[in-house]
Design an enzyme around this catalytic site. Structure first.
Site, PDB file in Angstrom:
ATOM      1  N   SER A  73     -51.255 -12.668  13.127  1.00 49.08           N
ATOM      2  CA  SER A  73     -51.449 -11.711  14.211  1.00 49.08           C
ATOM      3  C   SER A  73     -51.054 -10.333  13.730  1.00 49.08           C
ATOM      4  O   SER A  73     -50.186 -10.181  12.872  1.00 49.08           O
ATOM      5  CB  SER A  73     -50.583 -12.092  15.415  1.00 49.08           C
ATOM      6  OG  SER A  73     -50.609 -11.058  16.380  1.00 49.08           O
ATOM      7  N   LYS A  95     -45.639  -9.493  19.520  1.00 49.47           N
ATOM      8  CA  LYS A  95     -45.535 -10.930  19.224  1.00 49.47           C
ATOM      9  C   LYS A  95     -44.674 -11.158  17.991  1.00 49.47           C
ATOM     10  O   LYS A  95     -43.834 -12.049  17.971  1.00 49.47           O
ATOM     11  CB  LYS A  95     -46.911 -11.527  18.944  1.00 49.47           C
ATOM     12  CG  LYS A  95     -47.740 -11.763  20.179  1.00 49.47           C
ATOM     13  CD  LYS A  95     -49.004 -12.494  19.773  1.00 49.47           C
ATOM     14  CE  LYS A  95     -49.950 -12.619  20.935  1.00 49.47           C
ATOM     15  NZ  LYS A  95     -51.227 -13.222  20.514  1.00 49.47           N
ATOM     16  N   GLU A 151     -63.592 -14.150  14.984  1.00 49.72           N
ATOM     17  CA  GLU A 151     -63.992 -14.214  16.375  1.00 49.72           C
ATOM     18  C   GLU A 151     -63.299 -15.410  17.029  1.00 49.72           C
ATOM     19  O   GLU A 151     -63.411 -16.544  16.549  1.00 49.72           O
ATOM     20  CB  GLU A 151     -65.520 -14.381  16.467  1.00 49.72           C
ATOM     21  CG  GLU A 151     -66.034 -14.046  17.838  1.00 49.72           C
ATOM     22  CD  GLU A 151     -67.491 -14.465  18.034  1.00 49.72           C
ATOM     23  OE1 GLU A 151     -67.921 -14.545  19.181  1.00 49.72           O
ATOM     24  OE2 GLU A 151     -68.171 -14.714  17.013  1.00 49.72           O
ATOM     25  N   ASP A 154     -52.126 -18.282  20.617  1.00 46.80           N
ATOM     26  CA  ASP A 154     -53.084 -17.697  21.541  1.00 46.80           C
ATOM     27  C   ASP A 154     -52.447 -17.811  22.911  1.00 46.80           C
ATOM     28  O   ASP A 154     -51.901 -18.857  23.265  1.00 46.80           O
ATOM     29  CB  ASP A 154     -54.426 -18.408  21.494  1.00 46.80           C
ATOM     30  CG  ASP A 154     -55.492 -17.580  22.202  1.00 46.80           C
ATOM     31  OD1 ASP A 154     -55.651 -16.394  21.846  1.00 46.80           O
ATOM     32  OD2 ASP A 154     -56.152 -18.103  23.122  1.00 46.80           O
ATOM     33  N   SER A 155     -52.481 -16.734  23.633  1.00 45.42           N
ATOM     34  CA  SER A 155     -51.763 -16.739  24.893  1.00 45.42           C
ATOM     35  C   SER A 155     -52.538 -15.989  25.941  1.00 45.42           C
ATOM     36  O   SER A 155     -53.503 -15.282  25.638  1.00 45.42           O
ATOM     37  CB  SER A 155     -50.388 -16.101  24.692  1.00 45.42           C
ATOM     38  OG  SER A 155     -50.527 -14.835  24.090  1.00 45.42           O
ATOM     39  N   HIS A 213     -43.183 -18.286  28.055  1.00 44.46           N
ATOM     40  CA  HIS A 213     -44.155 -19.250  27.531  1.00 44.46           C
ATOM     41  C   HIS A 213     -44.056 -19.329  26.011  1.00 44.46           C
ATOM     42  O   HIS A 213     -44.048 -20.402  25.424  1.00 44.46           O
ATOM     43  CB  HIS A 213     -45.553 -18.833  27.983  1.00 44.46           C
ATOM     44  CG  HIS A 213     -45.890 -17.379  27.739  1.00 44.46           C
ATOM     45  ND1 HIS A 213     -45.036 -16.357  28.069  1.00 44.46           N
ATOM     46  CD2 HIS A 213     -46.972 -16.787  27.170  1.00 44.46           C
ATOM     47  CE1 HIS A 213     -45.570 -15.207  27.731  1.00 44.46           C
ATOM     48  NE2 HIS A 213     -46.751 -15.435  27.183  1.00 44.46           N
TER      49      HIS A 213
END
Ligand code: IMP
Length: 187
Positions: A7, A12, A40, A69-70, A174
């Protein structure tokens, strides 16, 4: 042990470092590792998108990779924006758009959850998944200056995520819950 984070998101990276570095892991960004990607994210679940990102970096470096992924799922909107949270509106306009979609919606229907799926791809390229969820409500206005994304409108108890300190958010978020599962797995 060194792990590459798939990322470029500084928030993050900071949150993941704050959680994993005390345990002795060195977390480096894809940029620091010299493997930036722009794949993508065309999966249909948080897990699929996390694996797509992890595999792209793993394919270049063949070292352990974490990808997450959030997003935010809103009950009243049948789970939207969900996996489309980042694409829901431009950064800076997302909260306002969501607030306007919930205009006039009463308290009891404003439930929402932040969801985080982590894909840990080990040195053999095998994917392992860890999911964390944090349930709260969508407020009526933006409040607080910490955090990012939808934090200013996500109420956890009577404070928004943007009103919590980084330490407080990292205890309940989360991402923290998914990372805790990853940490248990790595032990
Ligand atoms: P991703 O980078 O594809 O995982 O996109 C996640 C999107 O969901 C981001 O654009 C954020 O707006 C939102 N999001 C994910 N986690 C959080 C959080 O902890 N706080 C606020 N927004 C978040």
């Amino acid at each position: 042990m060194k792990i590459v984070l798939a990322s470029g998101n500084k928030n993050k990276l900071r949150e993941i470092r704050e959680i994993l570095e005390p345990l002795g892991y060195e977390v480096v960004s894809e940029k620091e590792a010299g493997a930036e990607t722009d794949v993508e994210e065309n999966g249909s679940t948080f897990e699929e998108n996390a694996e797509i990102k992890a595999r792209a970096i793993y394919g270049m470096l063949h070292v352990p990779v974490i990808a997450d992924d959030s997003g935010l799922t809103v009950d009243y909107l049948n789970g939207a924006p969900g996996i489309y949270s980042a694409r829901y509106a431009e950064e800076g306009k997302r909260c306002a758009k969501l607030l306007s979609e919930l205009e006039g919606v009463p308290d009891e229907k404003r439930g929402a959850s932040f969801v985080c799926a982590i894909c840990y791809m080990d040195e053999k390229g095998e994917a392992h998944f860890f999911r964390g969820e944090c349930h709260g409500r969508i407020g009526y206005e933006k409040r607080g200056n910490n955090g990012f994304g939808y934090d200013p409108i996500f109420l956890y108890g009577d404070k928004t995520f943007a009103e919590l300190s980084a330490e407080e958010k990292n205890r309940v978020s989360h991402r923290a819950k998914a990372l805790e599962k990853l940490r248990e797995y790595l032990k």
